[in-house]
Design a protein around this motif. Structure first.
Motif, PDB file in Angstrom:
ATOM      1  N   VAL A 167       0.682  -1.348  -0.126  1.00  0.00           N
ATOM      2  CA  VAL A 167       0.086   0.197   0.194  1.00  0.00           C
ATOM      3  C   VAL A 167       1.088   1.229  -0.012  1.00  0.00           C
ATOM      4  O   VAL A 167       0.770   2.097  -0.566  1.00  0.00           O
ATOM      5  CB  VAL A 167      -0.929  -0.018   1.296  1.00  0.00           C
ATOM      6  N   GLY A 168       1.836   1.115   1.018  1.00  0.00           N
ATOM      7  CA  GLY A 168       2.764   2.388   1.066  1.00  0.00           C
ATOM      8  C   GLY A 168       3.471   2.836  -0.242  1.00  0.00           C
ATOM      9  O   GLY A 168       3.515   3.913  -0.861  1.00  0.00           O
ATOM     10  N   VAL A 169       4.078   1.745  -0.779  1.00  0.00           N
ATOM     11  CA  VAL A 169       4.889   2.125  -2.043  1.00  0.00           C
ATOM     12  C   VAL A 169       4.089   2.378  -3.061  1.00  0.00           C
ATOM     13  O   VAL A 169       4.199   3.346  -3.832  1.00  0.00           O
ATOM     14  CB  VAL A 169       5.854   0.735  -2.542  1.00  0.00           C
ATOM     15  N   SER A 170       3.127   1.832  -3.179  1.00  0.00           N
ATOM     16  CA  SER A 170       1.956   2.012  -4.399  1.00  0.00           C
ATOM     17  C   SER A 170       1.414   3.293  -4.378  1.00  0.00           C
ATOM     18  O   SER A 170       1.127   4.114  -5.426  1.00  0.00           O
ATOM     19  CB  SER A 170       0.942   0.762  -4.225  1.00  0.00           C
ATOM     20  N   VAL A 171       0.923   3.800  -3.069  1.00  0.00           N
ATOM     21  CA  VAL A 171       0.243   4.938  -2.974  1.00  0.00           C
ATOM     22  C   VAL A 171       1.392   5.981  -3.278  1.00  0.00           C
ATOM     23  O   VAL A 171       1.191   7.298  -4.029  1.00  0.00           O
ATOM     24  CB  VAL A 171      -0.210   5.289  -1.604  1.00  0.00           C
ATOM     25  N   PHE A 172       2.669   5.756  -2.926  1.00  0.00           N
ATOM     26  CA  PHE A 172       3.536   6.745  -3.003  1.00  0.00           C
ATOM     27  C   PHE A 172       4.324   6.918  -4.558  1.00  0.00           C
ATOM     28  O   PHE A 172       4.273   7.986  -5.208  1.00  0.00           O
ATOM     29  CB  PHE A 172       4.953   6.508  -2.205  1.00  0.00           C
ATOM     30  N   ALA A 173       4.041   5.900  -5.306  1.00  0.00           N
ATOM     31  CA  ALA A 173       4.504   5.685  -6.372  1.00  0.00           C
ATOM     32  C   ALA A 173       3.632   6.283  -7.339  1.00  0.00           C
ATOM     33  O   ALA A 173       3.673   7.030  -8.380  1.00  0.00           O
ATOM     34  CB  ALA A 173       4.775   4.385  -7.088  1.00  0.00           C
ATOM     35  N   THR A 174       2.101   6.237  -6.976  1.00  0.00           N
ATOM     36  CA  THR A 174       1.069   6.923  -7.693  1.00  0.00           C
ATOM     37  C   THR A 174       0.885   8.292  -7.498  1.00  0.00           C
ATOM     38  O   THR A 174       0.865   9.002  -8.653  1.00  0.00           O
ATOM     39  CB  THR A 174      -0.455   6.034  -7.255  1.00  0.00           C
ATOM     40  N   TRP A 175       1.224   8.974  -6.359  1.00  0.00           N
ATOM     41  CA  TRP A 175       1.568  10.202  -6.217  1.00  0.00           C
ATOM     42  C   TRP A 175       2.381  10.912  -6.656  1.00  0.00           C
ATOM     43  O   TRP A 175       2.419  12.079  -7.041  1.00  0.00           O
ATOM     44  CB  TRP A 175       1.327  10.290  -4.642  1.00  0.00           C
ATOM     45  N   PHE A 176       3.551  10.140  -6.928  1.00  0.00           N
ATOM     46  CA  PHE A 176       4.888  10.728  -7.307  1.00  0.00           C
ATOM     47  C   PHE A 176       4.905  10.861  -8.756  1.00  0.00           C
ATOM     48  O   PHE A 176       5.498  10.048  -9.382  1.00  0.00           O
ATOM     49  CB  PHE A 176       6.052   9.807  -6.859  1.00  0.00           C
ATOM     50  N   GLY A 177       4.210  11.707  -9.349  1.00  0.00           N
ATOM     51  CA  GLY A 177       4.079  11.910 -10.887  1.00  0.00           C
ATOM     52  C   GLY A 177       5.094  12.899 -11.488  1.00  0.00           C
ATOM     53  O   GLY A 177       5.931  13.013 -10.992  1.00  0.00           O
ATOM     54  N   ALA A 178       4.822  13.101 -12.527  1.00  0.00           N
ATOM     55  CA  ALA A 178       5.660  13.893 -13.598  1.00  0.00           C
ATOM     56  C   ALA A 178       5.889  15.348 -13.066  1.00  0.00           C
ATOM     57  O   ALA A 178       6.897  15.869 -13.104  1.00  0.00           O
ATOM     58  CB  ALA A 178       5.246  13.926 -14.817  1.00  0.00           C
TER      59      ALA A 178
END
Length: 490
Positions: A41-52
């Motif tokens: 959950v943590g890495v997935s939410v982070f990766a989703t939020w951390f965009g271009a």
């Protein structure tokens, strides 16, 4: 560089195809069968939020505006993730929904559900278009090809593997993409600090200001400052892109802890583009555009290997955001619009609708990305428009029994209208048909300061007033309190 990107993208396809073997139902496709632990959950939410916009847009904005350019990234969006952990994650996951409009239906009724869905889908598509535009710019930069063709190629790649794998495939690729992002950004920072041209001692006091200075020398108003903070914090609080990730958690506690982990990762790693923007400006580096600041700086100062590492981090940031956004659109469109009309569909048909709508969302996002808007501009529109009333209704609905269907509908309509006029949308809309008429429209149609703050306050006021009228039985049907008062999570 091109070969490395090709291998990396092939790996994403392989993961998506592998994950598709476990996708047999709508729940598998949209919330990954609720299999996620805290790390996922943590890495997935982070990766989703951390965009271009975090990697490309933020560094250029900080170089141009100083710390004031970092109010959204990384600080505002970090606070937004903490807000999700505090106010949304536990209760939404505990309710067993797949989208936040599902909860609007449980708490307020079908009309509130549909209204929330209709307001959310356009902003999510705009968000996805910003990521596609960034992907096109990277492919164009690295491969030396036309931006239009690069944008088309990037869109085809992302739409294809997202449609295949669903949320489980996205989450698995997020683990790869998140790892590449983390490693790439840390290596990037070390490389910058080891380069003689960059030094913290060169950063001037004017770069450390949180308040912008206008062209005429006057300071930015406090109303604008508050608005600039509220857009990322409140405007993105009800983003289905992140919500879908913690709804895939095994339990409500895991959902909340995962959001806290994501906020920590976002703050630490989001500070790297901010630092590079400050150091680059102090060193006298200038880029052709804000969006291309970091790639241009890397091309000038880094070795081919370091440049490849940076491009890998950028591609990872984009892929992990846009795939989730397309899924968010298809989840809301399928569950909260299509299934409102076509009830009792078999699981294979639901799954087919989900994949088809993911494809359609990708095509719409590509069309917007090709319109010529900047990454930062697209993200600001996506973060603010239509979310004010939804945030007010959802937060009050989750944490109190006050207000029913009419209060929620009133808040969402008031917030949307306030955003529409506050951002100057009427003039923009008219200009689609008649540019001369748009230019002659009164000044207030071009927007005003504190527009998003006003939208939130307007939505809150309408909710409170109508809620009082409902509680006194003056409006609404007291007998039809849709699952309302006993909605899960209350």
């Amino acid at each position: 560089m091109v070969a490395a990107l090709a291998v990396y993208i092939v790996l994403q396809f392989a993961i998506a195809i592998w994950a598709s073997r476990f996708v047999n139902s709508e729940a598998d496709y949209f919330v990954a069968g609720r299999r996620f632990g805290v790390l996922m959950v943590g890495v997935s939410v982070f990766a989703t939020w951390f965009g271009a916009e975090t990697v490309m847009g933020a560094s250029g904005a900080v170089a141009e505006e100083g710390l004031a350019g970092g109010r959204a990234d990384p600080f505002g969006y970090t606070l937004c993730l903490i807000g999700m952990a505090l106010f949304l994650a536990y209760k939404l996951r505990d309710s067993g929904v797949m989208t936040f409009p599902d909860y609007m239906q449980l708490r307020f009724g079908a009309r509130a559900e549909v209204t929330a869905a209709v307001l959310t889908i356009p902003t999510s598509i705009i968000w996805a278009s910003a990521q596609l535009l960034a992907m096109g710019q990277i492919l164009s930069e690295t491969a030396g090809i036309d931006l239009g063709f690069a944008l088309f190629a990037g869109a085809v790649i992302i739409i294809a593997y997202t449609t295949i794998g669903g949320l489980l495939g996205d989450a698995m690729t997020d683990m790869v993409q998140g790892s590449v992002m983390m490693g790439g950004l840390v290596i990037l920072l070390i490389t910058v600090l080891a380069t003689g041209d960059f030094s913290f001692s060169r950063i001037g006091p004017e770069q450390m200001q949180w308040r912008l200075t206008e062209e005429d020398g006057t300071k930015e108003s406090w109303l604008s400052i508050i608005d600039a903070w509220m857009i990322p914090i409140v405007g993105s609080l009800v983003a289905q892109e992140a919500i879908s990730r913690f709804l895939g958690a095994k339990s409500a506690s895991i959902a909340r802890m995962g959001c806290y982990l994501a906020s920590g990762l976002y703050l630490v790693l989001g500070a790297i583009p901010l630092i590079i923007g400050l150091l680059g400006h102090a060193a006298g580096f200038e880029a052709e555009s804000t969006d291309s600041y970091l790639p241009e700086l890397a091309r000038q100062y880094f070795s081919p290997l370091m440049y490849t590492v940076l491009m890998g981090a950028l591609v990872s940031a984009i892929l992990s955001t846009v795939d989730t956004t397309l899924l968010a659109v298809s989840a809301i469109a399928s569950r909260n619009l299509i299934e409102r009309v076509a009830r009792n569909l078999p699981e294979p048909r639901k799954l087919l609708f989900g994949r088809s709508l993911t494809l359609l969302a990708g095509l719409f996002a590509y069309a917007i990305a090709a319109s010529g808007e900047t990454i930062k501009g697209l993200v600001e529109i996506a973060s603010s428009f239509g979310s004010a009333g939804i945030a007010v209704a959802l937060l009050i609905g989750l944490h109190s029994k006050f207000g029913r269907e009419m209060a929620a509908l009133g808040a969402m309509v008031a917030g949307a209208l306030a955003s529409f006029f506050g951002e100057g949308m009427p003039a923009w809309f008219v200009s689609l048909f008649d540019e001369a008429t748009a230019q002659s429209m009164p000044g207030w149609t071009q927007g005003y300061e504190g527009s998003y703050l006003f939208a939130v306050l307007a939505a809150l006021a309408v909710y409170l007033v109508i809620g009082q009228l409902e509680s006194r039985g003056l409006i609404g049907d007291r007998k039809k309190s849709p699952a309302a008062i006993d909605a899960p999570g209350l």
